[in-house]
Every structure is written in structure tokens, then in C-alpha cells.
Design a protein around this motif. Structure first.
Motif, PDB file in Angstrom:
ATOM      1  N   SER A 120       0.690  -0.944   0.082  1.00 26.74           N
ATOM      2  CA  SER A 120      -0.071  -0.249  -0.109  1.00 26.74           C
ATOM      3  C   SER A 120       1.022   0.883  -0.166  1.00 26.74           C
ATOM      4  CB  SER A 120      -0.859  -0.060   1.335  1.00 26.74           C
ATOM      5  OG  SER A 120      -0.013   0.077   2.464  1.00 26.74           O
ATOM      6  N   GLU A 121       0.703   2.106  -0.316  1.00 29.48           N
ATOM      7  CA  GLU A 121       1.375   3.517  -0.806  1.00 29.48           C
ATOM      8  C   GLU A 121       1.210   3.973   0.612  1.00 29.48           C
ATOM      9  OE1 GLU A 121       0.115   5.954  -3.722  1.00 29.48           O
ATOM     10  OE2 GLU A 121       0.221   4.634  -5.239  1.00 29.48           O
ATOM     11  N   MET A 122       0.023   4.653   1.274  1.00 32.34           N
ATOM     12  CA  MET A 122       0.909   5.008   2.531  1.00 32.34           C
ATOM     13  C   MET A 122       1.806   4.238   3.705  1.00 32.34           C
ATOM     14  SD  MET A 122      -0.798   8.039   3.911  1.00 32.34           S
ATOM     15  CE  MET A 122      -2.243   8.162   3.391  1.00 32.34           C
ATOM     16  N   ARG A 123       2.671   4.737   4.051  1.00 31.72           N
ATOM     17  CA  ARG A 123       3.721   4.172   4.917  1.00 31.72           C
ATOM     18  C   ARG A 123       3.258   4.570   6.303  1.00 31.72           C
ATOM     19  NH1 ARG A 123       6.135   0.582   2.244  1.00 31.72           N
ATOM     20  NH2 ARG A 123       5.182   0.817   0.449  1.00 31.72           N
ATOM     21  N   THR A 124       2.350   5.707   6.228  1.00 32.59           N
ATOM     22  CA  THR A 124       2.386   6.411   8.210  1.00 32.59           C
ATOM     23  C   THR A 124       1.418   7.005   7.440  1.00 32.59           C
ATOM     24  OG1 THR A 124       3.219   8.404   7.207  1.00 32.59           O
ATOM     25  CG2 THR A 124       4.833   7.650   8.112  1.00 32.59           C
ATOM     26  N   ALA A 125       0.786   7.259   9.281  1.00 29.55           N
ATOM     27  CA  ALA A 125      -0.546   7.313   9.178  1.00 29.55           C
ATOM     28  C   ALA A 125      -1.197   8.185  10.962  1.00 29.55           C
ATOM     29  CB  ALA A 125      -2.414   6.199   9.076  1.00 29.55           C
ATOM     30  N   GLU A 126      -2.005   8.724  11.365  1.00 26.80           N
ATOM     31  CA  GLU A 126      -2.153   8.798  12.497  1.00 26.80           C
ATOM     32  C   GLU A 126      -3.725   8.723  12.998  1.00 26.80           C
ATOM     33  OE1 GLU A 126      -0.653  13.073  12.940  1.00 26.80           O
ATOM     34  OE2 GLU A 126      -3.493  12.897  13.946  1.00 26.80           O
ATOM     35  N   VAL A 127      -3.453   7.528  14.046  1.00 30.67           N
ATOM     36  CA  VAL A 127      -5.066   6.625  14.307  1.00 30.67           C
ATOM     37  C   VAL A 127      -5.282   7.122  15.640  1.00 30.67           C
ATOM     38  CG1 VAL A 127      -5.923   4.453  14.885  1.00 30.67           C
ATOM     39  CG2 VAL A 127      -3.557   4.964  13.761  1.00 30.67           C
ATOM     40  N   THR A 128      -6.500   7.940  15.868  1.00 32.15           N
ATOM     41  CA  THR A 128      -7.089   8.339  16.924  1.00 32.15           C
ATOM     42  C   THR A 128      -7.882   7.218  17.625  1.00 32.15           C
ATOM     43  OG1 THR A 128      -7.633  10.216  15.258  1.00 32.15           O
ATOM     44  CG2 THR A 128      -8.365  10.257  17.872  1.00 32.15           C
ATOM     45  N   LEU A 129      -8.031   7.088  18.699  1.00 26.08           N
ATOM     46  CA  LEU A 129      -8.533   5.884  19.121  1.00 26.08           C
ATOM     47  C   LEU A 129      -9.580   6.064  19.762  1.00 26.08           C
ATOM     48  CD1 LEU A 129      -5.332   3.807  20.684  1.00 26.08           C
ATOM     49  CD2 LEU A 129      -6.457   3.384  19.241  1.00 26.08           C
ATOM     50  N   PRO A 130     -11.013   5.152  20.345  1.00 25.06           N
ATOM     51  CA  PRO A 130     -12.059   5.794  20.882  1.00 25.06           C
ATOM     52  C   PRO A 130     -12.222   6.268  22.360  1.00 25.06           C
ATOM     53  CG  PRO A 130     -12.276   3.577  20.115  1.00 25.06           C
ATOM     54  CD  PRO A 130     -10.554   4.120  19.402  1.00 25.06           C
ATOM     55  N   GLY A 131     -11.023   6.116  22.512  1.00 21.92           N
ATOM     56  CA  GLY A 131     -10.906   7.054  24.405  1.00 21.92           C
ATOM     57  C   GLY A 131     -10.084   8.635  23.861  1.00 21.92           C
ATOM     58  N   GLY A 132     -10.333   8.581  22.573  1.00 23.68           N
ATOM     59  CA  GLY A 132      -8.968   9.790  22.504  1.00 23.68           C
ATOM     60  C   GLY A 132      -7.887   9.908  22.243  1.00 23.68           C
ATOM     61  N   ARG A 133      -7.487   8.768  22.748  1.00 24.38           N
ATOM     62  CA  ARG A 133      -5.218   8.541  22.448  1.00 24.38           C
ATOM     63  C   ARG A 133      -5.207   8.786  20.766  1.00 24.38           C
ATOM     64  NH1 ARG A 133      -3.598   3.077  24.574  1.00 24.38           N
ATOM     65  NH2 ARG A 133      -1.558   4.366  23.913  1.00 24.38           N
ATOM     66  N   VAL A 134      -4.459   9.193  20.391  1.00 20.28           N
ATOM     67  CA  VAL A 134      -3.848   9.407  19.191  1.00 20.28           C
ATOM     68  C   VAL A 134      -2.642   8.768  18.780  1.00 20.28           C
ATOM     69  CG1 VAL A 134      -2.915  11.192  17.812  1.00 20.28           C
ATOM     70  CG2 VAL A 134      -4.908  12.062  19.182  1.00 20.28           C
ATOM     71  N   LEU A 135      -2.182   7.333  18.246  1.00 17.12           N
ATOM     72  CA  LEU A 135      -0.863   7.368  17.943  1.00 17.12           C
ATOM     73  C   LEU A 135      -0.530   7.554  16.626  1.00 17.12           C
ATOM     74  CD1 LEU A 135      -2.193   3.188  18.880  1.00 17.12           C
ATOM     75  CD2 LEU A 135      -1.320   5.766  20.019  1.00 17.12           C
ATOM     76  N   PHE A 136       0.305   7.897  15.913  1.00 14.13           N
ATOM     77  CA  PHE A 136       1.624   7.986  15.608  1.00 14.13           C
ATOM     78  C   PHE A 136       2.002   6.534  14.821  1.00 14.13           C
ATOM     79  CE2 PHE A 136       4.971   8.185  12.443  1.00 14.13           C
ATOM     80  CZ  PHE A 136       4.028   9.912  11.282  1.00 14.13           C
ATOM     81  N   ALA A 137       1.573   6.012  13.358  1.00 18.14           N
ATOM     82  CA  ALA A 137       1.686   4.401  13.001  1.00 18.14           C
ATOM     83  C   ALA A 137       2.536   5.001  12.315  1.00 18.14           C
ATOM     84  CB  ALA A 137       0.597   3.731  12.457  1.00 18.14           C
ATOM     85  N   THR A 138       3.784   4.058  11.578  1.00 22.73           N
ATOM     86  CA  THR A 138       4.527   3.711  10.612  1.00 22.73           C
ATOM     87  C   THR A 138       4.852   2.128  10.252  1.00 22.73           C
ATOM     88  OG1 THR A 138       6.330   3.567  11.562  1.00 22.73           O
ATOM     89  CG2 THR A 138       6.175   5.479  10.901  1.00 22.73           C
ATOM     90  N   ALA A 139       4.692   2.004   9.138  1.00 23.35           N
ATOM     91  CA  ALA A 139       5.449   0.300   8.916  1.00 23.35           C
ATOM     92  C   ALA A 139       5.461   0.462   7.113  1.00 23.35           C
ATOM     93  CB  ALA A 139       2.889  -0.167   7.885  1.00 23.35           C
ATOM     94  N   SER A 140       6.744  -0.729   7.321  1.00 22.99           N
ATOM     95  CA  SER A 140       7.433  -0.986   6.392  1.00 22.99           C
ATOM     96  C   SER A 140       7.544  -2.829   6.425  1.00 22.99           C
ATOM     97  CB  SER A 140       8.334  -0.961   6.544  1.00 22.99           C
ATOM     98  OG  SER A 140       9.238  -1.109   7.876  1.00 22.99           O
TER      99      SER A 140
END
Ligand code: ADP
Length: 398
Positions: A120-140
Motif C-alpha cells: 500500500s502506498e501510504m506508509r504513515t498514518a495517524e490513528v485516533t482511538l475511541p478513548g481519544g488517544r492518538v497514535l502515530f503509525a509507520t509500517a514497512s
């Protein structure tokens, strides 16, 4: 008789053979003992290797167990092959139970699933969890055929960013009036009496600094305006035109620095609904950075293409690159990578915050993929669908 046990050049021990009574050793016995010693040496070496590997494995397991960063690995068939306890925040249940199960059934965050999909082209993303926590994700990609995704908790930085927003909007308004006054009086200085060359030079320096500060305050005000979501002037825009416009505007700057600025477009892109001025500003900020953070002789490539009902604009450079920890925070206001090769360039750390705000106001996303010393690619993804009629009306009338 004694025979040494060797593992390649290393002496790992010796075996002894003794008899209670006097005994002449035959050549056959000697050979046999040598063979046994050889076999034993291999066993000892293997046992040591195993012990080392086991120690290494348990050390890694302990690190994975203790780290607050979530680590998630899938195999070539899209099944979870590793998940640490921190990864449970994006899993349907226990990390151990998820092992061997299809990621599509166990991973709850759609952004993470998208990242885990190979190729998939997108390598990073910001993930907002239901409780309001925010995660920054990278994949390779990892060999053979799997994907590894790491998620950092950036909730704290997000909160900080909100505080900065409030600060920015208060301060920038208050700074405007004195700056206008300063600009006015510096211009008037030369009108009220003759000045010598040195005085003129000083006045020139003062006005330059006032201009720089005005620019910064304008940027802050823009950001405040964009974040508040007022004044999106939506029109039908073809992104290849935007790309060409920006490329035209930045050609002299690139030429000046001996950087080749290339444009790669596909024909026949459908128009999308966007604010042309703001979209141009966002892309211009990316190109400005790409030129700024690439050494002379390098290359900057702008691309526009259509993919799966989305429209993508990317700006790729062969510049200094960005470390993974910086990638997570680049889009925050005032954030600048603390590296000598970036800090020697002038900047306020607002450019990318403006890009992010503009693109998100349009319902799009911006992501970065980068390797230190190799280069960076910033990708803007715009929804190709027409933005909902109500929001169009709202923003047109505000
Ligand atoms: P500024 O350029 O004014 O510092 P930005 O918000 O535009 O602010 O960028 C933030 C930081 O991101 C920069 O300071 C730099 O460290 C890094 N950065 C942005 N674009 C690039 C790029 N193309 N290559 C390398 N680093 C970059």
C-alpha cells in the motif's frame, strides 16, 4: 590419552581417556577418540549458539514486552505473527490470542489495517482511538513477505498542539498592531531628515527584520484562520494545474540552487472541489521545503495522479531526509528537526502545520515517507468525491 576439542580455531575443552592398568594406545583408539572429540566439539558449539540465541530472544522479548510503543507484525498471508502487549490498544483482544489470526479480524483500527496491507502506498498514518488517544503509525515491508507496523503514542504532543493553537491565535493578533507601527515609522525615518550611509543600512536591517516578523505573524494568522475552518472558497480545481502553477513559481528558486525540478502528471484528471489558493499554498510549502532541504545538484519531483477514487499529489526530493522520531512530530506547529543540516536553514516550523491544516480542512490527508540521507516524499491525498453540499454552503457564506 587426551584429545583437544576444537570449534574451528577455538579450544572448547578436552577429553581424557585413562586405564587403571598400563595400556599401550593403538592408532585405532587414537582415531576413534579424535572422532568423538570432533563430534563433542560440534555439540558444545551448538549448545552455546543455542544459548546465545535464546538469551538474545528473551532480551528482545523483554524489550518488546516493556516498550510503550505498539509493535505489530504480519506474515505474507496477512496473519499476525508478532504483537506486543502495547499493541492491544489496536487489537480486538489479548496480544497472545491474536497470534496466527488474520489481521483483518483482529486489528480494530482501519488505518493500521491499511498500513499492513502489503504494497500500500501510504506508509504513515495517524490513528485516533475511541478513548481519544492518538497514535502515530509507520509500517514497512519485512522479509519474507510480511509487514511490520510500529505505533507511537503522540497524545501528549497533540494536546500541546491544541494549547499552541490557542496561544497562537491570541499572540498573533496582539503582535500585528505594533508591527504595523514599526514598519510605518521605519519608512518615515528617511523622510524627516538626511541620514548617513550607516544609518540607512541600520534602517534597512530593521525593516528586513520587521518584514520577517510580519511574515511569521501572517503565517500564524493564516494557520488560525485555516484551523478555525472559516473561509474555504470551494471551486472545481484540477490538481495537475495546481502542480504546474506551483512548479512554475518555484523554478527560479530551484535553478538558483542547481536543483532540477521535475513534474510528472497523468492526463485527464477529474476536477475536485477545493480552495485553489489554499491548495496552492499547501503544495508550495512542500516544494519550498523540498528545495530548502536538498543539496545543490539534487532533484525534486512533483507528481499528480488518480488512485482508487482518490487524488494524490506528491513531492519527492533527494535531500537530507527525516529521522523516524521527527517524522512523528513534523506536522506540529513550530516543530523543527534538531539536526545541523536542517537547522542551518531558516524556518519557523509552521510550514507543514499549515499544509496539514489546509489538507484536513478539505477532508484529505498528508503523509511522509523518508530516509535519512536518501530523501523524502510528502504525499497529499485529496478525496475525489465532491465535499458535502452543506459544508460547501457553510464555508461559502462564512
Ligand atoms: P520550517 O521549514 O520552517 O522549519 P516546516 O513546518 O515546513 O518548517 O518543516 C518542519 C521541519 O520538517 C523542518 O524544520 C525540517 O526539519 C523538516 N522537513 C520538512 N520538509 C523536509 C524535507 N523535504 N526534507 C527534510 N526535512 C524536512
Amino acid at each position: 590419552m587426551s584429545v583437544p576439542m576444537r570449534d574451528e580455531d577455538e579450544f572448547v575443552g578436552a577429553i581424557w581417556l585413562g586405564f587403571r592398568r598400563p595400556h599401550p594406545f593403538s592408532e585405532e583408539e587414537g582415531n576413534l577418540l579424535s572422532i568423538v572429540a570432533g563430534q563433542l566439539a560440534i555439540s558444545v558449539a551448538n549448545a552455546r549458539l543455542y544459548q546465545q540465541a535464546e538469551q538474545e530472544r528473551s532480551r528482545l522479548a523483554a524489550v518488546l514486552e516493556a516498550t510503550p510503543d505498539a509493535v505489530l507484525v504480519t506474515d505474507g498471508r496477512g496473519r499476525v505473527s508478532l504483537a506486543n502487549p502495547a499493541a492491544e490498544s489496536v487489537l480486538r483482544g489479548n496480544a497472545e490470542d491474536a497470534l496466527g489470526k488474520p489481521a483483518t479480524e483482529w486489528v480494530t483500527a482501519p488505518e493500521v489495517l491499511e498500513l499492513l496491507r502489503a504494497g500500500s502506498e501510504m506508509r504513515t498514518a495517524e490513528v485516533t482511538l475511541p478513548g481519544g488517544r492518538v497514535l502515530f503509525a509507520t509500517a514497512s515491508d519485512i522479509q519474507p513477505g510480511g509487514r511490520a507496523c510500529i505505533l507511537w503514542d503522540v497524545t501528549h504532543f497533540k494536546k500541546l498542539d491544541m494549547l499552541k493553537s490557542e496561544f497562537v491565535s491570541t499572540v498573533s493578533h496582539d503582535l500585528r498592531a505594533p508591527l504595523t507601527l514599526m514598519r510605518g515609522y521605519t519608512t518615515m525615518l528617511s523622510m524627516v531628515g538626511a541620514m548617513n550611509e550607516q544609518q540607512k543600512e541600520f534602517v534597512r536591517k530593521i525593516s528586513e527584520s520587521v518584514e520577517q516578523m510580519t511574515q511569521l505573524v501572517d503565517n500564524l494568522l493564516d494557520l488560525g484562520r485555516i484551523e478555525a475552518g472559516v473561509g474555504l472558497n470551494l471551486e472545481a480545481v484540477t490538481i495537475d494545474h495546481v502542480v504546474q502553477d506551483v512548479a512554475g513559481a518555484y523554478r527560479p528558486q530551484a535553478l538558483n540552487k542547481r536543483i532540477s525540478l521535475e513534474v510528472d502528471l497523468v492526463q485527464g484528471m477529474r476536477p475536485i472541489e477545493a480552495d485553489p489558493t489554499l491548495l496552492r499554498q499547501a503544495i508550495a510549502n512542500l516544494v519550498d521545503n523540498a528545495i530548502k532541504y536538498t543539496q545543490p545538484g539534487g532533484r525534486v519531483t512533483m507528481r499528480a495522479r488518480q488512485h482508487d477514487g482518490r487524488q494524490l499529489i506528491s513531492v519527492e526530493d533527494t535531500g537530507v531526509g527525516i529521522a523516524p522520531t521527527d517524522q512523528a512530530r513534523l506536522f506540529e506547529k513550530f516543530y523543527r528537526a534538531r539536526r545541523p543540516d536542517t537547522l542551518k536553514e531558516k524556518g519557523s516550523g509552521l510550514g507543514l502545520a499549515i499544509v496539514k491544516s489546509i489538507i484536513e480542512q478539505h477532508g484529505g490527508r498528508v503523509a511522509v515517507e523518508s530516509r535519512l540521507g536518501v530523501g523524502s516524499t510528502f504525499t497529499v491525498e485529496m478525496p475525489a468525491r465532491i465535499i458535502s453540499p452543506e459544508s460547501t454552503l457553510d464555508s461559502r457564506h462564512s
